[in-house]
Design a protein around this motif. Structure first.
Motif, PDB file in Angstrom:
ATOM      1  N   LEU A   1      12.100   2.337  47.400  1.00 55.99           N
ATOM      2  CA  LEU A   1      13.479   2.597  47.827  1.00 55.99           C
ATOM      3  C   LEU A   1      13.818   1.799  49.083  1.00 55.99           C
ATOM      4  N   ALA A   2      12.911   1.761  50.038  1.00 54.73           N
ATOM      5  CA  ALA A   2      13.164   1.039  51.298  1.00 54.73           C
ATOM      6  C   ALA A   2      13.385  -0.450  51.039  1.00 54.73           C
ATOM      7  N   GLN A   3      12.602  -1.024  50.131  1.00 47.06           N
ATOM      8  CA  GLN A   3      12.756  -2.448  49.851  1.00 47.06           C
ATOM      9  C   GLN A   3      14.035  -2.756  49.090  1.00 47.06           C
ATOM     10  N   LEU A   4      14.415  -1.891  48.172  1.00 42.61           N
ATOM     11  CA  LEU A   4      15.684  -2.107  47.467  1.00 42.61           C
ATOM     12  C   LEU A   4      16.861  -1.994  48.439  1.00 42.61           C
ATOM     13  N   THR A   5      16.768  -1.040  49.350  1.00 44.70           N
ATOM     14  CA  THR A   5      17.815  -0.872  50.363  1.00 44.70           C
ATOM     15  C   THR A   5      17.859  -2.087  51.285  1.00 44.70           C
ATOM     16  N   LEU A   6      16.688  -2.574  51.686  1.00 44.56           N
ATOM     17  CA  LEU A   6      16.621  -3.778  52.515  1.00 44.56           C
ATOM     18  C   LEU A   6      17.247  -4.965  51.792  1.00 44.56           C
ATOM     19  N   ALA A   7      16.922  -5.109  50.514  1.00 47.22           N
ATOM     20  CA  ALA A   7      17.479  -6.228  49.734  1.00 47.22           C
ATOM     21  C   ALA A   7      18.998  -6.140  49.684  1.00 47.22           C
ATOM     22  N   LYS A   8      19.507  -4.943  49.481  1.00 43.96           N
ATOM     23  CA  LYS A   8      20.971  -4.758  49.423  1.00 43.96           C
ATOM     24  C   LYS A   8      21.601  -5.105  50.774  1.00 43.96           C
TER      25      LYS A   8
ATOM     26  N   PHE B   1       4.151  -3.988  40.998  1.00 47.24           N
ATOM     27  CA  PHE B   1       5.048  -3.331  41.948  1.00 47.24           C
ATOM     28  C   PHE B   1       5.936  -4.376  42.644  1.00 47.24           C
ATOM     29  N   MET B   2       5.291  -5.420  43.149  1.00 46.45           N
ATOM     30  CA  MET B   2       6.040  -6.496  43.801  1.00 46.45           C
ATOM     31  C   MET B   2       6.986  -7.164  42.812  1.00 46.45           C
TER      32      MET B   2
ATOM     33  N   GLN C   1      15.320   4.482  38.405  1.00 47.36           N
ATOM     34  CA  GLN C   1      14.975   3.885  37.110  1.00 47.36           C
ATOM     35  C   GLN C   1      13.684   3.068  37.201  1.00 47.36           C
ATOM     36  N   LEU C   2      13.553   2.276  38.258  1.00 45.16           N
ATOM     37  CA  LEU C   2      12.341   1.479  38.425  1.00 45.16           C
ATOM     38  C   LEU C   2      11.125   2.361  38.672  1.00 45.16           C
ATOM     39  N   TRP C   3      11.313   3.392  39.504  1.00 45.36           N
ATOM     40  CA  TRP C   3      10.188   4.276  39.799  1.00 45.36           C
ATOM     41  C   TRP C   3       9.717   4.997  38.545  1.00 45.36           C
ATOM     42  N   ASP C   4      10.629   5.428  37.702  1.00 43.81           N
ATOM     43  CA  ASP C   4      10.250   6.099  36.454  1.00 43.81           C
ATOM     44  C   ASP C   4       9.364   5.190  35.597  1.00 43.81           C
ATOM     45  N   ILE C   5       9.734   3.930  35.509  1.00 47.11           N
ATOM     46  CA  ILE C   5       8.950   2.971  34.721  1.00 47.11           C
ATOM     47  C   ILE C   5       7.579   2.745  35.370  1.00 47.11           C
ATOM     48  N   TYR C   6       7.571   2.549  36.675  1.00 50.76           N
ATOM     49  CA  TYR C   6       6.319   2.243  37.371  1.00 50.76           C
ATOM     50  C   TYR C   6       5.346   3.419  37.320  1.00 50.76           C
ATOM     51  N   GLN C   7       5.836   4.604  37.607  1.00 47.30           N
ATOM     52  CA  GLN C   7       4.928   5.758  37.617  1.00 47.30           C
ATOM     53  C   GLN C   7       4.399   6.072  36.208  1.00 47.30           C
TER      54      GLN C   7
END
Length: 196
Positions: free
Chosen positions: A90-97, A159-160, A185-191
């Protein structure tokens, strides 16, 4: 009379201008001339801080590394390594945005240069990042939170890759996405892949 700014302040201004150039025009437009024009100064003033494009890219990569690693470290607020991975995503997606495309896109754009020093610096940054993620995954395996047959190194790369591919795709859509929604959505796929 114009007061000269400290080297640290001026270099940060230059990094900010470089990020703006990359966001609006692309990394290929990062030149001493373009930076000087955007700053409203001379090329000579820029050369007081940088000797070459390599120096500029090196500073930019250092800045990306500092921001990225701070984001990762600040997201690790839980005892549970899986929750920390979730927080990092979440932190990285927020940073990217918030930062637009200037983090991962900078890294990928700079990789196109054949300069071995820049390529080595980027590889070291990527490896440092992957080691942090891999360490969390190994902790999850040891705690029995993740299935034992996963490959932590490959899982860290996946993950990256989730983040990299998402940022790349959304950069072409002017970053028109909601980080929390994309994160779920990404976390659901990854986990699911980790067997959680």
């Amino acid at each position: 009379m114009q007061v000269r700014k400290s080297t640290k302040i001026r270099r940060q201004q230059i990094v900010d201008i470089i990020r703006a150039i990359i966001s609006s025009k692309g990394i290929e437009h990062v030149t001493i001339s373009e930076i000087a024009e955007e700053m409203g100064t001379t090329k000579g003033a820029i050369y007081r801080h940088f000797k070459s494009k390599r120096d500029i890219l090196s500073l930019l990569i250092d800045n990306v590394e500092e921001t990225l690693m701070d984001t990762v470290d600040n997201a690790m607020t839980d005892e549970n390594p899986i929750q920390n991975l979730n927080n990092i995503l979440l932190a990285q997606l927020t940073l990217a945005k918030n930062r637009r495309k200037t983090s991962f896109i900078v890294i990928m754009g700079a990789m196109q240069f054949s300069d071995p020093i820049i390529r080595k610096k980027i590889l070291e940054l990527i490896q440092k990042y992957l080691r942090k993620i891999e360490k969390l995954l190994l902790s999850g395996v040891k705690l029995g939170l993740i299935k034992k047959d996963i490959n932590p190194r490959i899982s860290a790369m996946v993950f990256m890759g989730l983040i990299q591919s998402t940022v790349t795709v959304w950069s072409y859509k002017d970053f028109n996405f909601v980080p929390k929604k994309m994160h779920k959505q990404l976390w659901d796929i990854y986990q699911h892949g980790l067997g959680l």
